[in-house]
Design an enzyme around this catalytic site. Sequence first.
Site, short mmCIF file in Angstrom:
data_model
loop_
_atom_site.label_atom_id
_atom_site.label_comp_id
_atom_site.label_asym_id
_atom_site.label_seq_id
_atom_site.Cartn_x
_atom_site.Cartn_y
_atom_site.Cartn_z
N LEU A 287 48.61 -80.89 -27.71
CA LEU A 287 47.02 -80.84 -26.92
C LEU A 287 47.60 -81.74 -25.38
O LEU A 287 48.25 -82.75 -25.54
CB LEU A 287 45.94 -81.31 -27.61
CG LEU A 287 44.70 -82.00 -26.62
CD1 LEU A 287 43.63 -80.46 -26.72
CD2 LEU A 287 43.78 -83.48 -27.54
N HIS A 288 46.86 -81.13 -24.39
CA HIS A 288 47.28 -81.65 -22.98
C HIS A 288 45.79 -81.05 -22.09
O HIS A 288 45.77 -80.01 -22.31
CB HIS A 288 48.57 -81.73 -22.43
CG HIS A 288 48.72 -79.96 -22.11
ND1 HIS A 288 49.45 -79.00 -23.01
CD2 HIS A 288 49.05 -79.41 -20.92
CE1 HIS A 288 49.65 -78.15 -23.37
NE2 HIS A 288 49.71 -78.22 -21.85
N GLN A 289 45.82 -81.83 -21.06
CA GLN A 289 44.12 -81.38 -20.95
C GLN A 289 44.92 -81.66 -19.22
O GLN A 289 45.39 -82.66 -18.36
CB GLN A 289 43.62 -82.61 -20.52
CG GLN A 289 42.11 -82.34 -19.65
CD GLN A 289 40.89 -82.54 -19.48
OE1 GLN A 289 40.42 -82.67 -20.62
NE2 GLN A 289 40.66 -84.03 -19.25
#
Length: 179
Positions: free
Chosen positions: A139-141
């Site tokens: 996950l990465h924003q």
Amino acid sequence: MADDAVRQRGAGEPDQLERLWTPYRMAYVRGDDRPSTSGSDECPFCHIPTLDDEAGLVVHRGTSAYVVLNLYPYTAGHLMICPYRHIPDYTDTTDEEVVEIGALTKRAMTVLRSVSNAEGFNLGMNQGQAGGAGIRAHLHQHVVPRWVGDSNFMPIIGRTKTLPQLLTETRELLAAAWR
């Protein structure tokens, strides 16, 4: 005569576009360093925190997440907020991770405004293959600073995409402002 020679070599029609060569992006195009969804041993987002901040392009380290420059930025200052845990989906986050990712996003926007006068932002998490995630396993924003006309004039009229600063210089500027 030169145009005929270009066509005969199979290079296509001359298009009058300027070229800024960015061979470092071939790793991204080929998908190098993209981990499988199974393990964290090959994951760049798990590896980055093991590096020093300069080598990893880390801007800030939090308790459950960190902020890093995107190695293949859409615009100058393009940041990503990554949990330390190797999880693929936002629904896998803990309450603590959700709170810190939100706080780091807010701080990233404030810092980018102060350093580069960003006029707007694109924020987002691409989830899964269908959602367009380049690295689905971790996950990465994205926090992408935007300016009026930043994607209209140069790529469309000028046929060029520009990044005004080396990533290492951008990292140092943002890390200093973060403090």
